[in-house]
Design a protein around this motif. Sequence first.
Motif, PDB file in Angstrom:
ATOM      1  N   UNK A 225      46.789  31.425  48.958  1.00 60.53           N
ATOM      2  CA  UNK A 225      47.659  32.087  47.809  1.00 60.53           C
ATOM      3  C   UNK A 225      47.921  33.659  48.327  1.00 60.53           C
ATOM      4  N   UNK A 226      47.076  34.289  48.780  1.00 62.65           N
ATOM      5  CA  UNK A 226      47.338  35.511  49.303  1.00 62.65           C
ATOM      6  C   UNK A 226      48.189  35.547  50.389  1.00 62.65           C
ATOM      7  N   UNK A 227      48.419  34.475  51.380  1.00 62.46           N
ATOM      8  CA  UNK A 227      49.441  34.708  52.411  1.00 62.46           C
ATOM      9  C   UNK A 227      50.889  34.336  51.994  1.00 62.46           C
ATOM     10  N   UNK A 228      50.658  33.515  51.055  1.00 66.63           N
ATOM     11  CA  UNK A 228      52.107  33.008  50.543  1.00 66.63           C
ATOM     12  C   UNK A 228      52.641  34.138  49.296  1.00 66.63           C
ATOM     13  N   UNK A 229      51.916  34.555  48.502  1.00 70.22           N
ATOM     14  CA  UNK A 229      52.237  35.315  47.174  1.00 70.22           C
ATOM     15  C   UNK A 229      51.308  36.302  46.900  1.00 70.22           C
ATOM     16  N   UNK A 230      51.378  37.578  47.485  1.00 68.01           N
ATOM     17  CA  UNK A 230      50.304  38.371  47.378  1.00 68.01           C
ATOM     18  C   UNK A 230      50.316  38.845  45.909  1.00 68.01           C
ATOM     19  N   UNK A 231      51.258  39.421  45.334  1.00 69.15           N
ATOM     20  CA  UNK A 231      51.131  39.712  43.747  1.00 69.15           C
ATOM     21  C   UNK A 231      50.409  38.495  42.982  1.00 69.15           C
ATOM     22  N   UNK A 232      50.828  37.255  43.129  1.00 74.17           N
ATOM     23  CA  UNK A 232      50.339  36.293  42.376  1.00 74.17           C
ATOM     24  C   UNK A 232      48.708  36.264  42.661  1.00 74.17           C
ATOM     25  N   UNK A 233      48.399  36.267  44.122  1.00 71.99           N
ATOM     26  CA  UNK A 233      46.886  36.541  44.439  1.00 71.99           C
ATOM     27  C   UNK A 233      46.338  37.556  43.830  1.00 71.99           C
ATOM     28  N   UNK A 234      46.855  38.580  43.880  1.00 72.52           N
ATOM     29  CA  UNK A 234      46.009  39.723  43.095  1.00 72.52           C
ATOM     30  C   UNK A 234      45.856  39.512  41.484  1.00 72.52           C
ATOM     31  N   UNK A 235      46.954  38.804  40.904  1.00 73.17           N
ATOM     32  CA  UNK A 235      46.564  38.533  39.540  1.00 73.17           C
ATOM     33  C   UNK A 235      45.757  37.559  39.438  1.00 73.17           C
ATOM     34  N   UNK A 236      45.666  36.508  40.219  1.00 75.15           N
ATOM     35  CA  UNK A 236      44.579  35.432  40.315  1.00 75.15           C
ATOM     36  C   UNK A 236      43.156  36.070  40.443  1.00 75.15           C
ATOM     37  N   UNK A 237      43.185  36.978  41.486  1.00 81.52           N
ATOM     38  CA  UNK A 237      41.923  37.695  41.761  1.00 81.52           C
ATOM     39  C   UNK A 237      41.427  38.685  40.400  1.00 81.52           C
ATOM     40  N   UNK A 238      42.331  39.088  39.693  1.00 86.15           N
ATOM     41  CA  UNK A 238      41.780  39.916  38.374  1.00 86.15           C
ATOM     42  C   UNK A 238      41.293  39.056  37.613  1.00 86.15           C
ATOM     43  N   UNK A 239      41.976  37.808  37.339  1.00 84.38           N
ATOM     44  CA  UNK A 239      41.581  36.716  36.320  1.00 84.38           C
ATOM     45  C   UNK A 239      40.260  36.488  36.767  1.00 84.38           C
ATOM     46  N   UNK A 240      40.040  36.163  38.199  1.00 85.31           N
ATOM     47  CA  UNK A 240      38.560  35.733  38.449  1.00 85.31           C
ATOM     48  C   UNK A 240      37.675  36.897  38.117  1.00 85.31           C
ATOM     49  N   UNK A 241      38.061  38.135  38.392  1.00 87.82           N
ATOM     50  CA  UNK A 241      37.155  39.230  38.057  1.00 87.82           C
ATOM     51  C   UNK A 241      36.803  39.126  36.469  1.00 87.82           C
ATOM     52  N   UNK A 242      37.835  38.966  35.700  1.00 82.82           N
ATOM     53  CA  UNK A 242      37.479  38.442  34.343  1.00 82.82           C
ATOM     54  C   UNK A 242      36.392  37.487  33.759  1.00 82.82           C
TER      55      UNK A 242
ATOM     56  N   UNK B  41      37.643  27.134  41.477  1.00 83.91           N
ATOM     57  CA  UNK B  41      38.793  26.836  41.538  1.00 83.91           C
ATOM     58  C   UNK B  41      40.039  27.854  42.062  1.00 83.91           C
ATOM     59  N   UNK B  42      39.762  29.003  41.240  1.00 87.17           N
ATOM     60  CA  UNK B  42      40.566  30.056  41.808  1.00 87.17           C
ATOM     61  C   UNK B  42      40.141  30.577  43.159  1.00 87.17           C
ATOM     62  N   UNK B  43      38.986  30.954  43.415  1.00 89.51           N
ATOM     63  CA  UNK B  43      38.422  31.082  44.736  1.00 89.51           C
ATOM     64  C   UNK B  43      38.814  30.146  45.938  1.00 89.51           C
ATOM     65  N   UNK B  44      39.132  28.827  45.647  1.00 93.44           N
ATOM     66  CA  UNK B  44      39.504  27.853  46.797  1.00 93.44           C
ATOM     67  C   UNK B  44      40.653  28.315  47.026  1.00 93.44           C
ATOM     68  N   UNK B  45      41.576  28.496  46.185  1.00 89.55           N
ATOM     69  CA  UNK B  45      43.029  28.727  46.330  1.00 89.55           C
ATOM     70  C   UNK B  45      43.370  30.163  46.871  1.00 89.55           C
ATOM     71  N   UNK B  46      42.792  31.050  46.378  1.00 90.94           N
ATOM     72  CA  UNK B  46      42.927  32.318  46.582  1.00 90.94           C
ATOM     73  C   UNK B  46      43.525  32.827  48.117  1.00 90.94           C
ATOM     74  N   UNK B  47      42.681  32.285  49.052  1.00 95.06           N
ATOM     75  CA  UNK B  47      43.044  32.774  50.543  1.00 95.06           C
ATOM     76  C   UNK B  47      44.360  32.263  51.011  1.00 95.06           C
TER      77      UNK B  47
END
Length: 447
Positions: free
Chosen positions: A280-297, A272-278
């Motif tokens: 989200x990255x264009x709209x809110x980069x800090x939030x996208x990086x937070x989600x990316x880190x969450x996905x990594x965990x 789910x995170x991977x689907x919205x990440x692209x």
Amino acid sequence: MGLALRVQDRVLGELVLVHHTAGYFDEVEDHYIQIFSSLAAIALENARLYQSEQDRRQESERRQRVAEGLRDILKALNSNKPLEELLNFIVEQVHAMMGADLSIRYHENEDQPLSTAISKSFPGDLFEKFAAYTYSNPQSDIQIRLSRGEYLIDEDYAKEVEDLKKNEYDKKHPQVFEIMEMFAKYYRCGLVLPLLVRGKLFGSLRFFYREKLEFDQETIQLAMMIAEQAALAIENSTLRKEAQLAAVSNERNRLARELHDSVTQTLFSTSLIAEVLPRLYDVNKPEAEKRLNEMRHLAKGALAEMRTLLMELRPNAITEAKPKELLQHLMDAYTGRSGIPIQYTEKIDPHANLSGDQKLVIYRVAQEALNNIAKHATPTNVKIMFHVDINHVNLMIEDDGVGFDPEKIESNHFGIGFMRERADGIGAQIKILSQPDEGTLVHLIIW
């Protein structure tokens, strides 16, 4: 002249004295002859008493052998010996108890061919022929009678072979007839009993005797008792295999549930995170990086969960693991699942040597405790302290979650009974301390 040999008014026999000279005994004083006859009578009585004592002693020794043999068989039945080894033990015990050569023909499943267990004194060529015949005709008279729980006495194998030949049994069933001929070659008589398991015939037990024997009620009852013990060994083996199959099935179901509850849900969240990440990255980069880190965990946690499940699929993986490796996958899986890092401290003596059973208990207690924390505790902090030295082990798992009142919780709730049972199995001690809103401490101590 002749005199009765008496002992306490009982006549044991007669003493007859002869001499080639006529009238010789007229000159011999009577009291000498009376003394001689009394001594002869006493000698006969002593011999009778001695023989009676010998017979009584032999019978006592035989009964003692039977009692000890039955006790040893019962002890073996309560062990975890494989069925083949157990039946071979029974036939040897019977040979020592009853002086009979014994064969046990059996199968654990009605679809299997018959197997044969024999005593060591059993003739080798007869065993080869006997063991090669792995089929039993359920419609034969013998099988029908055995199925009804009846026993059969073969009073004279040689005569039985003659009768079979008269009825041309040798032409109709040559393989069976050849075996019967070999019975007659080595043995005089025998006794056949059924092996009934849950009312079904699973084989037969044969006693073979080289000399003629009268099969009295005591001999038959003892043989029936041994047949019941052999049948019990087969039933125990069957139940053990059924239990093993059930355990394997239960373990597969448990692993499937854990796979669904942990890895599948984690991967679903990751997708789910991977689907919205692209977007989200264009709209809110800090939030996208937070989600990316969450996905990594989440991915790291899923990987740890998979490693934990794979470890459990390998029977020796836990018992062969080094002490330091025991908890790592469990902690990684918990952190990946909950997002809460575990504060872990350890002190492990490199010379300490944990047994496989101890490692398994440490692993299972930690696994159960972390599962309970993930499901019920909602903590903000989790701590694990693991100390291992030569003399003892301390494992402490603590959380600051909601806790519970031990007096209001059943002993088997939250896996408490499971953890206590595991600890008791190796003589360890487990303490579980908790209060509402004050978290929980699980403390395992192994000496």
